[in-house]
Design a protein around this motif. Structure first.
Motif, PDB file in Angstrom:
ATOM      1  N   PRO A   9       0.844  -1.187   0.000  1.00 39.25           N
ATOM      2  CA  PRO A   9       0.000   0.000   0.000  1.00 39.25           C
ATOM      3  C   PRO A   9       0.887   1.248   0.000  1.00 39.25           C
ATOM      4  N   VAL A  10       0.450   2.297  -0.652  1.00 43.10           N
ATOM      5  CA  VAL A  10       1.208   3.534  -0.738  1.00 43.10           C
ATOM      6  C   VAL A  10       1.621   4.023   0.649  1.00 43.10           C
ATOM      7  N   GLU A  11       0.737   3.919   1.625  1.00 43.69           N
ATOM      8  CA  GLU A  11       1.051   4.438   2.967  1.00 43.69           C
ATOM      9  C   GLU A  11       2.149   3.641   3.672  1.00 43.69           C
ATOM     10  N   ASP A  12       2.490   2.442   3.189  1.00 37.31           N
ATOM     11  CA  ASP A  12       3.575   1.645   3.782  1.00 37.31           C
ATOM     12  C   ASP A  12       4.955   2.027   3.252  1.00 37.31           C
ATOM     13  N   VAL A  13       5.002   2.829   2.194  1.00 36.13           N
ATOM     14  CA  VAL A  13       6.280   3.229   1.607  1.00 36.13           C
ATOM     15  C   VAL A  13       6.769   4.476   2.342  1.00 36.13           C
ATOM     16  N   PRO A  14       7.908   4.373   3.044  1.00 39.06           N
ATOM     17  CA  PRO A  14       8.400   5.518   3.818  1.00 39.06           C
ATOM     18  C   PRO A  14       8.784   6.693   2.920  1.00 39.06           C
ATOM     19  N   GLU A  15       8.765   7.883   3.498  1.00 42.52           N
ATOM     20  CA  GLU A  15       9.061   9.079   2.721  1.00 42.52           C
ATOM     21  C   GLU A  15      10.538   9.443   2.714  1.00 42.52           C
ATOM     22  N   GLU A  16      11.337   8.936   3.655  1.00 41.70           N
ATOM     23  CA  GLU A  16      12.736   9.363   3.740  1.00 41.70           C
ATOM     24  C   GLU A  16      13.723   8.202   3.653  1.00 41.70           C
ATOM     25  N   THR A  17      13.259   7.047   3.228  1.00 39.18           N
ATOM     26  CA  THR A  17      14.128   5.897   3.042  1.00 39.18           C
ATOM     27  C   THR A  17      13.451   4.949   2.064  1.00 39.18           C
ATOM     28  N   THR A  18      13.797   3.678   2.092  1.00 40.59           N
ATOM     29  CA  THR A  18      13.291   2.740   1.101  1.00 40.59           C
ATOM     30  C   THR A  18      12.461   1.633   1.733  1.00 40.59           C
ATOM     31  N   TYR A  19      11.663   0.993   0.905  1.00 35.27           N
ATOM     32  CA  TYR A  19      10.864  -0.178   1.253  1.00 35.27           C
ATOM     33  C   TYR A  19      11.490  -1.354   0.520  1.00 35.27           C
ATOM     34  N   LEU A  20      11.895  -2.373   1.249  1.00 33.19           N
ATOM     35  CA  LEU A  20      12.617  -3.508   0.689  1.00 33.19           C
ATOM     36  C   LEU A  20      11.654  -4.647   0.378  1.00 33.19           C
ATOM     37  N   PHE A  21      11.791  -5.240  -0.829  1.00 31.44           N
ATOM     38  CA  PHE A  21      10.960  -6.384  -1.186  1.00 31.44           C
ATOM     39  C   PHE A  21      11.737  -7.345  -2.062  1.00 31.44           C
ATOM     40  N   ARG A  22      11.192  -8.555  -2.224  1.00 31.56           N
ATOM     41  CA  ARG A  22      11.861  -9.611  -2.980  1.00 31.56           C
ATOM     42  C   ARG A  22      11.096  -9.907  -4.270  1.00 31.56           C
ATOM     43  N   ILE A  23      11.880 -10.179  -5.307  1.00 29.83           N
ATOM     44  CA  ILE A  23      11.321 -10.553  -6.599  1.00 29.83           C
ATOM     45  C   ILE A  23      12.101 -11.756  -7.128  1.00 29.83           C
ATOM     46  N   ARG A  24      11.517 -12.439  -8.082  1.00 28.87           N
ATOM     47  CA  ARG A  24      12.186 -13.587  -8.707  1.00 28.87           C
ATOM     48  C   ARG A  24      12.242 -13.336 -10.208  1.00 28.87           C
ATOM     49  N   GLU A  25      13.437 -13.513 -10.778  1.00 28.52           N
ATOM     50  CA  GLU A  25      13.588 -13.359 -12.222  1.00 28.52           C
ATOM     51  C   GLU A  25      12.843 -14.479 -12.929  1.00 28.52           C
ATOM     52  N   ALA A  26      12.024 -14.141 -13.889  1.00 30.02           N
ATOM     53  CA  ALA A  26      11.235 -15.136 -14.619  1.00 30.02           C
ATOM     54  C   ALA A  26      12.133 -16.094 -15.388  1.00 30.02           C
ATOM     55  N   ALA A  27      13.191 -15.588 -16.003  1.00 29.54           N
ATOM     56  CA  ALA A  27      14.043 -16.426 -16.856  1.00 29.54           C
ATOM     57  C   ALA A  27      14.922 -17.387 -16.059  1.00 29.54           C
ATOM     58  N   SER A  28      15.494 -16.913 -14.957  1.00 27.68           N
ATOM     59  CA  SER A  28      16.473 -17.730 -14.231  1.00 27.68           C
ATOM     60  C   SER A  28      15.948 -18.308 -12.921  1.00 27.68           C
ATOM     61  N   GLU A  29      14.816 -17.834 -12.458  1.00 25.23           N
ATOM     62  CA  GLU A  29      14.245 -18.232 -11.164  1.00 25.23           C
ATOM     63  C   GLU A  29      15.083 -17.729  -9.988  1.00 25.23           C
ATOM     64  N   GLU A  30      16.057 -16.858 -10.246  1.00 25.90           N
ATOM     65  CA  GLU A  30      16.896 -16.304  -9.181  1.00 25.90           C
ATOM     66  C   GLU A  30      16.110 -15.264  -8.389  1.00 25.90           C
ATOM     67  N   GLU A  31      16.159 -15.382  -7.064  1.00 22.43           N
ATOM     68  CA  GLU A  31      15.500 -14.411  -6.207  1.00 22.43           C
ATOM     69  C   GLU A  31      16.430 -13.220  -6.012  1.00 22.43           C
ATOM     70  N   ARG A  32      15.878 -12.022  -6.098  1.00 20.63           N
ATOM     71  CA  ARG A  32      16.641 -10.781  -5.960  1.00 20.63           C
ATOM     72  C   ARG A  32      15.910  -9.868  -4.997  1.00 20.63           C
ATOM     73  N   GLU A  33      16.622  -8.866  -4.519  1.00 22.49           N
ATOM     74  CA  GLU A  33      16.002  -7.833  -3.703  1.00 22.49           C
ATOM     75  C   GLU A  33      15.797  -6.585  -4.534  1.00 22.49           C
ATOM     76  N   ALA A  34      14.740  -5.856  -4.215  1.00 22.25           N
ATOM     77  CA  ALA A  34      14.451  -4.583  -4.871  1.00 22.25           C
ATOM     78  C   ALA A  34      14.059  -3.574  -3.796  1.00 22.25           C
ATOM     79  N   ILE A  35      14.230  -2.313  -4.123  1.00 20.99           N
ATOM     80  CA  ILE A  35      13.846  -1.248  -3.212  1.00 20.99           C
ATOM     81  C   ILE A  35      12.824  -0.349  -3.890  1.00 20.99           C
ATOM     82  N   LEU A  36      11.891   0.095  -3.096  1.00 22.57           N
ATOM     83  CA  LEU A  36      10.827   0.983  -3.536  1.00 22.57           C
ATOM     84  C   LEU A  36      10.984   2.268  -2.749  1.00 22.57           C
ATOM     85  N   LEU A  37      10.843   3.407  -3.428  1.00 21.20           N
ATOM     86  CA  LEU A  37      10.920   4.681  -2.724  1.00 21.20           C
ATOM     87  C   LEU A  37       9.987   5.674  -3.356  1.00 21.20           C
ATOM     88  N   ARG A  38       9.744   6.718  -2.602  1.00 19.22           N
ATOM     89  CA  ARG A  38       8.922   7.810  -3.127  1.00 19.22           C
ATOM     90  C   ARG A  38       9.720   9.102  -3.055  1.00 19.22           C
TER      91      ARG A  38
END
Length: 138
Positions: A9-38
């Motif tokens: 949810p938008v309200e869970d994304v902090p305003e002065e730092t990042t929101y950390l989440f995990r994704i998996r590459e479709a081609a390799s199935e490798e799990e990676r980390e991503a950051i979300l910010l506003r």
């Protein structure tokens, strides 16, 4: 068109730092980390890896260090523009963070990048410390 997957949810994304989440590459199935910010331009998502040494994480699990609208790699002192991912200072100056496509709709941030699938929030659960290593024992 990509299938949308809710990241946060938008309200869970902090305003002065990042929101950390995990994704998996479709081609390799490798799990990676991503950051979300506003910032003043909206929401942005990047893979959570510095471009100087790509095994070094920008958000180590408690939010990335920021200076205004710039992400800071604490290991190398590199500064990345939060809206473009461009490194404007440091050892990888001129490089770009790897973008992850997102959309925002009805108060929710969605992963819309066909290259990845959403896994969950938070860091990858492993025992590897990907920070800088020192040969000096304390």
């Amino acid at each position: 068109m990509a299938t949308r997957r809710a990241v946060a949810p938008v309200e869970d994304v902090p305003e002065e730092t990042t929101y950390l989440f995990r994704i998996r590459e479709a081609a390799s199935e490798e799990e990676r980390e991503a950051i979300l910010l506003r910032n003043d331009d909206g929401f942005h998502a990047w893979l959570n890896y510095c471009q100087h040494y790509t095994h070094i994480k920008i958000d180590k699990g408690s939010g990335a260090e920021m200076r205004g609208d710039e992400l800071i790699c604490e290991n190398h002192g590199a500064y990345f523009e939060s809206g473009t991912g461009f490194c404007n200072f440091g050892p990888c100056e001129g490089a770009y963070l790897n973008e992850v496509d997102i959309t925002v709709e009805d108060g929710t941030v969605y992963l819309s990048d066909d290259e990845y699938e959403f896994v969950g929030e938070g860091p990858i659960d492993d025992d590897d410390d990907l920070g800088s290593k020192s040969n000096y024992e304390f």
